[in-house]
Design a protein around this motif. Structure first.
Motif: not given
Length: 941
Positions: A132-157
């Motif tokens: 995203x062009x907005x840094x606030x959205x990017x930084x929120x999405x970065x943390x969301x990747x870790x949450x998604x990895x905790x649920x489904x590691x294979x999907x993230x990879x």
């Protein structure tokens, strides 16, 4: 008006009213209704039946209402996964909303909803938000990747999110970089492959972001910098220069994280002047931590404790800041004392002793004791100060304060052991204070002094005799020391102590219920009965000098804790994997768990699977081993309640206990000699002259241990050139770890060092250095490591023991884990007589009683064969009784760390089920003991 009004609704029909309000066309009324729903949800009411109605409120441009609905959806999505899927369209729409706050809120909420159905739809919105062009959205999405990895590691990879995160380390916004670092770090800790690597390319980007992000972003980046090993001294110096300004930060976490980075990178710097300069720079910020509130002081002191052990030069001139203030909490004072002892040297010892002497006159008894012991530790640490320390202790003894006198005697005993033959002139002063002794440790110390210097104390036999009068009422610590000291007196002055030694041996071996005391009494009796000169050589042998190691950590552990400064690990002084269950992938040491299909056992496993580790993927223990451990795990999860069958020993004809009889004959004639001992304890089957049970001298034996079936702990691929196989065994009355070391590195290995981390059994190696020769390439060596069980027992119960081994000269470190077989702790001195058995059974509360029906899986069996098998593993039969068609046997077990188990097995004729009822004071160990008895009965261990 305050929102507190929403928490006061308790009227009937409230749910129906809320439904109507949620269906309102007015947005303000909807928002009021959603607030009421959130308030009810917050106080614990079940409002999940409103899920569909609340979901309809998501279609709004009101940011406050949208946040409230998202909060509700996050809380109840798990209960209504089918309905939660209805919100996906709104989430996807919001993820592309013109308002960056709504885009960030949508992707964050989707990441927090742990429902697989929604996770599948998160990928595309997340991918767009990461770019995203907005840094606030990017930084929120970065943390969301870790949450998604905790649920489904294979999907993230598979979706390539990890690569996108690594690319975000070069983002122009420092907060995006910090959140990407935080997300990658969290994923890296639990991943089976290394996903976060710092190299020269992204190192500069992290250092650039360090100066501009928030304080917590700085903490994430500084912690990540510790993962990188500089290529040379110049690069290490450059990083130190960039990190050093963080030492002036107002946030204590940033300061400690900066110190951690400098501590690591200074190890690579080769310029002594540079190292000295930065050690000097680290001192002021660490001192500043001690001016904050007490809680921060305590955390700072725990970290400073590690720093001082690693680099004492950092704070060597800052002794005065650790002087205790009158209003310091006790936990701060205790930590300051420890650091003062570490920093004490010949230059500052005088002012340190003045402080300690002042502390010894305070009103807090615990602090006073600690201060007096600190004086003794300084005497042991600094030889030239020992005389001044002795004088301070004598001054404190003159105060006649009971607990001060007793602590002084305890530390003076240690000083005598450190400097034998140097300060015996003060013994008379100590003996004058015998009447003030009422604590077991102080009594034992004074008794040790009298026995050790019996030839110099004219009335030593009278002093020891005064203690002997109350022998039966003393604690086991005093009894053991009194027995040893009287034997010493007898060996030095036989005429004065002949009657006394006979009395104490009789009371120790015939009248005592303490098996440790009985064992020691029989050992001395055998020695004296066999060879008087040999007894003198053994009992009066020269003791090794003691050193002050009470606050010194092992080098391996210290290095690991220093690398974890500013975390809980540095406060607990324990490796993180010992108290963080999720560290089962990449741990701080750099080892990773292999995939499930690998043949080897994982280095670290979750506590939930601790009972499956012993047999997992290990064919050496038989095909059914894993099944039995799984059964044990299920048994431990069951709650054992209800009343159990009473043992009812009072009505039994117990007969005589199992064991052999024998006698000890005095070599000194009939006048005042040793009495005939009519009954030998069952654990000592040898004749009085047979000393074979003393042959295990605590040293590691090469190839002399028992023949046991070993499992591979570290393979050559994982161990970087070494294969380690091992198994625990009981041998000559002691526990040992039998290891086979195979060198595949291509170079000789000269020295090995092993360490156990704190565990639930208190076991550790007697000596950390393995006593084995150099191992050439493609050669192997067997080594038997004696194990002691006197360490601290860590709860909750975990049968896995984490270990570390260092190989010299390469300094290579290997970490592995073994499941500990509980039966090797069963002690040879565990047999009770019938009276003690009955008394102990009655003394243990009924709530500590358990029962289980054990299925006998042997093809052929009888009670005698099972009893013999149990006896061979130190499960001792006390009595057996037959009644009608059943046979009942009572057994006692004692572990090396003095835990008793009392067992009753009831065998029914023509039945393959045996009823097991047992009691123990140690409730935590009962499920493990029950499982062990099951395996012993079925001859599976």
């Amino acid at each position: 008006m305050s929102d507190s009004k929403y928490f006061q609704t308790t009227k009937k029909g409230e749910i129906h009213e809320l439904k109507e309000e949620l269906l309102s066309q007015k947005e303000d009324k909807k928002k009021e209704a959603v607030k009421k729903v959130i308030a009810a949800m917050t106080v614990g009411k079940d409002v999940s039946m409103l899920f569909t109605h609340v979901l309809n409120c998501m279609q709004t441009h009101n940011l406050e209402l949208k946040k409230l609905v998202y909060l509700y959806v996050m809380n109840y999505a798990k209960n209504h996964p089918d309905r939660a899927i209805l919100a996906v369209n709104t989430f996807q729409k919001d993820a592309s909303d013109p308002n960056p706050l709504i885009r960030a809120l949508a992707v964050r909420t989707m990441g927090c909803i742990r429902v697989d159905n929604i996770t599948e739809y998160l990928c595309e919105p997340l991918r767009f938000c990461l770019k995203d062009q907005d840094p606030y959205v990017r930084k929120t999405a970065a943390v969301c990747v870790a949450k998604l990895y905790d649920i489904n590691p294979e999907l993230v990879e598979n979706q390539g999110f990890l690569d996108i995160l690594n690319d975000m380390l070069g983002d122009s916004n420092p907060m995006v970089v910090a959140n990407a670092v935080a997300s990658l770090t969290e994923i890296d800790e639990v991943s089976k492959t290394e996903v976060f690597m710092i190299h020269a390319g992204n190192l500069a980007k992290l250092l650039a972001a360090l100066n501009e992000c928030t304080e917590w972003g700085q903490v994430f980046i500084l912690n990540a910098l510790c993962k990188y090993t500089p290529r040379d001294s110049r690069e290490a110096e450059s990083v130190c220069e960039r990190v050093a300004p963080r030492l002036q930060h107002a946030n204590s976490a940033v300061v400690l994280s900066a110190v951690k980075v400098l501590m690591k990178y200074l190890n690579t710097v080769q310029s002594p002047d540079f190292v000295k300069m930065y050690c000097k720079k680290m001192a002021p910020p660490l001192v500043t931590l001690l001016s904050k509130e007490p809680e921060i002081q305590f955390l700072g002191l725990r970290n400073i404790n590690l720093i001082v052990q690693k680099r004492p030069e950092i704070l060597q001139y800052e002794m005065k800041v650790f002087f205790c203030k009158y209003n310091d909490p006790i936990y701060v004072k205790m930590e300051k004392l420890e650091i003062m002892i570490m920093l004490a040297n010949e230059k500052n010892i005088d002012e340190v002793l003045l402080e300690f002497k002042e502390y010894a006159t305070e009103v807090d008894v615990e602090f006073v004791r600690k201060a007096v012991r600190a004086i003794g530790r300084c005497a042991i640490k600094i030889e030239r100060s020992s005389e001044r320390c002795i004088q301070v202790l004598l001054d404190l003894i003159q105060t006649k304060v009971n607990y001060v006198v007793q602590e002084a005697i305890i530390v003076i005993k240690d000083i005598f052991r450190k400097y034998p033959g140097k300060y015996e002139g003060i013994i008379a002063t100590l003996c004058a204070n015998l009447e003030s002794l009422d604590e077991p440790e102080a009594k034992a110390s004074m008794i040790w002094i009298i026995g050790e210097y019996a030839e110099r104390i004219d009335n030593a036999h009278e002093l020891l005799g005064s203690f002997l009068e109350s022998f039966k009422d003393e604690s086991s610590q005093v009894q053991l020391q009194l027995l040893t000291s009287i034997v010493k007196l007898f060996l030095k002055r036989p005429k004065d102590a002949q009657q006394m030694v006979q009395t104490v041996l009789n009371m120790s071996t015939q009248e005592s219920d303490n098996p440790d005391l009985r064992d020691r009494g029989f050992v001395y009796w055998r020695l004296l009965s066999t060879d008087f000169e040999a007894a003198k050589a053994v009992v009066l042998s020269e003791k090794p000098l003691i050193t002050d190691t009470t606050s010194q950590l092992d080098d391996l552990l210290l290095n690991e804790l220093v690398s974890n400064i500013s975390t809980l690990s540095s406060v607990y002084h324990k490796p993180p994997e010992t108290f963080v269950a999720k560290l089962k992938g990449l741990n701080k040491r750099g080892l990773r768990v292999k995939d499930e299909e690998d043949d080897e056992e994982p280095d670290y496993v979750d506590d939930d699977n601790l009972h499956n580790n012993h047999g997992n993927n290990n064919n050496q223990h038989g095909g059914n081993q894993q099944q039995h451990h799984q059964q044990n795990q299920q048994q431990q999860q069951q709650q054992r309640q209800g009343s159990l069958i009473d043992l009812g020993l009072g009505d039994l004809d117990l007969g005589s206990p199992a064991g052999s009889s024998g006698g000890f004959n005095s070599p000194y004639g009939s006048g005042g000699g040793y009495p005939q001992q009519q009954q030998t304890p069952p654990q000592q089957q040898q004749s009085p002259s047979d000393l074979s049970f003393l042959s295990f001298d605590g040293q590691q034996q090469q190839g002399g241990g028992p023949q046991v079936q070993k499992q591979i702990l570290i393979g050559s691929d994982k161990g970087q050139g070494i294969q380690i196989s091992g198994a625990f065994a009981r041998y000559n009355g002691r526990v040992s770890l039998e290891l086979t070391l195979l060198n595949l590195s291509g170079a000789p290995m000269n020295k090995f060092k092993i360490q156990f981390y704190q565990n639930s059994f208190g076991v550790a190696p007697v000596e950390p250095i393995l006593n084995c020769p150099a191992v050439d390439n493609n050669q192997s060596v067997d080594v038997s490591v004696p194990i002691t069980s006197n360490g601290q027992i860590v709860q909750p119960l975990n049968t896995a023991i984490n270990m570390a081994m260092m190989v010299l000269p390469s300094q290579a470190k290997f970490y592995f884990q073994m499941t500990f077989p509980y039966q090797v702790l069963f002690n040879e001195g565990g047999q009770l007589d019938r009276e003690n058995y009955l008394s102990m059974w009655k003394s243990i509360p009924d709530q500590n009683e358990r029962s289980k029906d054990i299925q006998i899986r042997l093809q052929q069996f009888d009670v005698d064969s099972i009893s013999r098998r149990l006896q061979s593993r130190n499960v001792f039969e006390i009595v057996r009784r037959k009644a009608q068609n059943q046979e009942m046997c009572c057994y006692s077990v004692k572990t090396d760390n003095s835990i008793y188990f009392l067992v009753q097995l009831t065998f029914v004729a023509q039945s393959r089920v045996v009823r097991c009822e047992y009691k123990s004071p140690a409730v935590d160990f009962m499920p493990l003991f029950e499982h062990t008895i099951d395996l012993l009965i079925n001859n599976q261990i």
